[in-house]
Design a protein around this motif. Structure first.
Motif, PDB file in Angstrom:
ATOM      1  N   TRP A  41       0.810  -1.227   0.000  1.00  0.00           N
ATOM      2  CA  TRP A  41       0.000   0.000   0.000  1.00  0.00           C
ATOM      3  C   TRP A  41       0.836   1.267   0.000  1.00  0.00           C
ATOM      4  O   TRP A  41       0.298   2.363  -0.229  1.00  0.00           O
ATOM      5  N   GLN A  96       0.422   3.466  -2.990  1.00  0.00           N
ATOM      6  CA  GLN A  96      -0.685   4.412  -3.157  1.00  0.00           C
ATOM      7  C   GLN A  96      -0.288   5.812  -2.723  1.00  0.00           C
ATOM      8  O   GLN A  96      -0.917   6.792  -3.103  1.00  0.00           O
ATOM      9  N   GLN A 141      -4.623  -9.891  -5.717  1.00  0.00           N
ATOM     10  CA  GLN A 141      -5.538  -8.778  -5.930  1.00  0.00           C
ATOM     11  C   GLN A 141      -6.079  -8.216  -4.631  1.00  0.00           C
ATOM     12  O   GLN A 141      -6.644  -7.140  -4.615  1.00  0.00           O
ATOM     13  N   ARG A 142      -5.898  -8.950  -3.536  1.00  0.00           N
ATOM     14  CA  ARG A 142      -6.416  -8.446  -2.246  1.00  0.00           C
ATOM     15  C   ARG A 142      -5.579  -7.241  -1.852  1.00  0.00           C
ATOM     16  O   ARG A 142      -4.396  -7.312  -1.795  1.00  0.00           O
ATOM     17  N   LYS A 171      -1.542   3.990   8.847  1.00  0.00           N
ATOM     18  CA  LYS A 171      -2.088   2.771   8.233  1.00  0.00           C
ATOM     19  C   LYS A 171      -1.403   1.532   8.805  1.00  0.00           C
ATOM     20  O   LYS A 171      -2.033   0.497   8.972  1.00  0.00           O
ATOM     21  N   ASP A 222      -4.088  -0.926  10.690  1.00  0.00           N
ATOM     22  CA  ASP A 222      -4.353  -2.088   9.865  1.00  0.00           C
ATOM     23  C   ASP A 222      -4.468  -3.338  10.730  1.00  0.00           C
ATOM     24  O   ASP A 222      -4.766  -4.415  10.256  1.00  0.00           O
ATOM     25  N   ASP A 247      -6.986  -2.959   0.803  1.00  0.00           N
ATOM     26  CA  ASP A 247      -6.470  -2.391  -0.448  1.00  0.00           C
ATOM     27  C   ASP A 247      -7.115  -3.129  -1.602  1.00  0.00           C
ATOM     28  O   ASP A 247      -7.409  -4.317  -1.502  1.00  0.00           O
ATOM     29  N   ASN A 292      -6.507  -4.164  -5.542  1.00  0.00           N
ATOM     30  CA  ASN A 292      -5.529  -4.245  -6.622  1.00  0.00           C
ATOM     31  C   ASN A 292      -4.173  -3.656  -6.204  1.00  0.00           C
ATOM     32  O   ASN A 292      -3.608  -2.825  -6.918  1.00  0.00           O
ATOM     33  N   PRO A 293      -3.646  -4.064  -5.041  1.00  0.00           N
ATOM     34  CA  PRO A 293      -2.461  -3.378  -4.498  1.00  0.00           C
ATOM     35  C   PRO A 293      -1.201  -3.506  -5.352  1.00  0.00           C
ATOM     36  O   PRO A 293      -0.335  -2.641  -5.274  1.00  0.00           O
ATOM     37  N   PRO A 307      -3.857   0.907  -8.155  1.00  0.00           N
ATOM     38  CA  PRO A 307      -4.178   0.464  -6.793  1.00  0.00           C
ATOM     39  C   PRO A 307      -4.963   1.531  -6.029  1.00  0.00           C
ATOM     40  O   PRO A 307      -4.832   2.726  -6.299  1.00  0.00           O
ATOM     41  N   SER A 308      -5.797   1.082  -5.087  1.00  0.00           N
ATOM     42  CA  SER A 308      -6.478   2.022  -4.203  1.00  0.00           C
ATOM     43  C   SER A 308      -6.677   1.334  -2.853  1.00  0.00           C
ATOM     44  O   SER A 308      -6.463   0.126  -2.727  1.00  0.00           O
ATOM     45  N   GLY A 309      -7.084   2.100  -1.861  1.00  0.00           N
ATOM     46  CA  GLY A 309      -7.258   1.509  -0.542  1.00  0.00           C
ATOM     47  C   GLY A 309      -7.752   2.524   0.463  1.00  0.00           C
ATOM     48  O   GLY A 309      -7.981   3.688   0.133  1.00  0.00           O
ATOM     49  N   PHE A 353      -7.409   4.772   3.825  1.00  0.00           N
ATOM     50  CA  PHE A 353      -6.465   5.456   4.715  1.00  0.00           C
ATOM     51  C   PHE A 353      -7.264   6.329   5.680  1.00  0.00           C
ATOM     52  O   PHE A 353      -8.309   6.872   5.299  1.00  0.00           O
TER      53      PHE A 353
END
Lengths: 181, 245
Positions: A39, A42, A180-181, B32, B36, B45, B47-48, B53-55, B57
């Protein structure tokens, strides 16, 4: 080795390379932070070469443009962005964002592998020869390497592109692509 | 709809210094990293490892370029998270009572078991401080690290929000803003700390400290006269001799 900061003229040819190019490693990408959690991408999954107003306007740059950046050691074509709060003879980027395709278990289409870039291609692998002709590796003997501050380049607009150069084919996957998770 | 407490004993919150924040994202990473694991569902998340990617926060930093007409251009880094408002519209809008403000310390939390993921609270929050977790379907927000600040299993110096604990420039401060003598209250008074978007009537607990005045490009440095000093006499001789070494 002195812990104090030093100044020396940039190595090698500087005629025709009027702009200082700095690299800064993003703190969110330090290996010790977060154990390389996916992450972290991002936060900063894409980097630009930031250009000061003088170069941005002088070169006729527009949002979406790429630039050809040339040093005595090499040449790259990279995405650029305007940054007004910047010394007029300096450009900079976040280093360590660019990745070889399929590295870091990423999709080969990940922005890091397509538009991301490194300035390493512009930097000599070796320091100038010592008195006995030996050339040391151009890397920090203590930390390996993190950033360079003595690189000089020239910059020319190439217009909009969809990927940075040099572009290499994907490397063989030693680690499978991330889930994909 | 959910009631807010009439008053809270304490007003725990953050004071964020926009003068010293360098936009390094250490607070985002620490936030995070901590949240988490532990309080509520993980911050998922999507498509990390992929191209887009997104998720989720609970804290993000936005960097803005400012170009005033009469001063040098500036970069302003702006950390954004829940402000734990006194008049929290995210609480009063909640149809199930999942979103609530604690009477004892003013922290705004979400009871994830009661949250139906309707998203009304995120719609009501004028600061964009809440994020719906796409995997769990419940609303996530800053808890002010409620599982750290009272946690006696942690060393005392770690009993503050993860973002405050990690900030390398000391730009984030945690404390009771209801206590006029607390370090954070005194900091707010000394530096002109302000409410974000007061016109929204949310009465936020968190305060932001404005960037200090910067030098102007045409302004001579206070040290400028010292640039012209020439060593004379013995000091001059010494300077010349040492300069030859």
């Amino acid at each position: 080795m002195s812990p104090l900061p030093v100044w020396y003229p940039p190595y090698g040819e500087t005629e025709g390379y009027p702009v200082h190019a700095l690299t800064q490693r993003p703190m969110d990408m330090y290996h010790s932070w977060g154990s390389q959690n996916a992450w972290l991408r991002q936060i900063r999954g894409k980097n630009f070469l930031y250009l000061p107003t003088k170069i941005w306007e002088g070169g006729g740059f527009a949002p979406g443009d790429y630039a050809r950046v040339t040093s005595p050691s090499g040449e790259i074509v990279v995405p650029v962005a305007h940054m007004a709060a910047l010394n007029e003879n300096t450009v900079w980027t976040w280093n360590a964002i660019g990745k070889r395709k399929a590295a870091w278990a990423l999709d080969a289409a990940a922005p890091e592998a397509v538009e991301g870039f490194l300035l390493n291609h512009l930097i000599s692998e070796l320091l100038p020869a010592k008195g006995d002709g030996h050339r040391y590796s151009n890397s920090d003997p203590v930390t390996g390497q993190a950033a360079w501050f003595d690189l000089k380049v020239r910059i020319a607009r190439v217009g909009p592109r969809d990927h940075a150069e040099p572009a290499f084919p994907p490397m063989p996957r030693v680690v499978p692509q991330g889930s994909q998770r | 709809m959910t009631m807010l407490p009439a008053t809270t004993e304490k007003k725990l919150g953050l004071v964020i210094d926009l003068d010293t924040c360098v936009g390094c994202h250490a607070c985002v990473t620490a936030c995070k990293g901590w949240n988490d694991q532990g309080y509520g569902v993980p911050l998922s998340d999507q498509n990390p490892y992929g191209a887009d990617p997104s998720g989720t926060f609970l804290n993000r930093v936005h960097s803005y370029q400012v170009q005033p007409v009469d001063a040098a251009p500036q970069t302003i880094n702006f950390p954004r998270s829940c402000l734990h408002c006194d008049d929290a519209p995210c609480v009063t809008v909640c149809p199930t009572g999942a979103s609530y403000k604690r009477a004892e310390d003013g922290i705004v939390l979400v009871n994830e078991d009661a949250c139906i993921g309707c998203g009304l609270c995120a719609w009501a929050c004028p600061y964009g401080a809440r994020e719906m977790d796409a995997a769990a379907g419940v609303m996530k927000k800053c808890t002010l690290c409620v599982d750290r600040i009272y946690n006696e299993n942690l060393p005392e110096e770690d009993r503050e929000p993860a973002c405050v604990r990690t900030c390398p420039t000391g730009a984030r401060h945690f404390g009771d803003l209801n206590d006029a003598e607390s370090a954070v209250s005194r900091l707010v008074a000394a530096r002109g700390g302000y409410d974000l978007m007061p016109e929204m009537g949310t009465r936020p607990t968190n305060k932001y400290l404005p960037p200090r005045k910067k030098d102007r490009p045409d302004q001579a440095s206070l040290l400028a006269p010292l640039l012209d000093i020439k060593a004379t006499g013995f000091a001059g001789w010494l300077d010349r001799m040492l300069g030859k070494i």
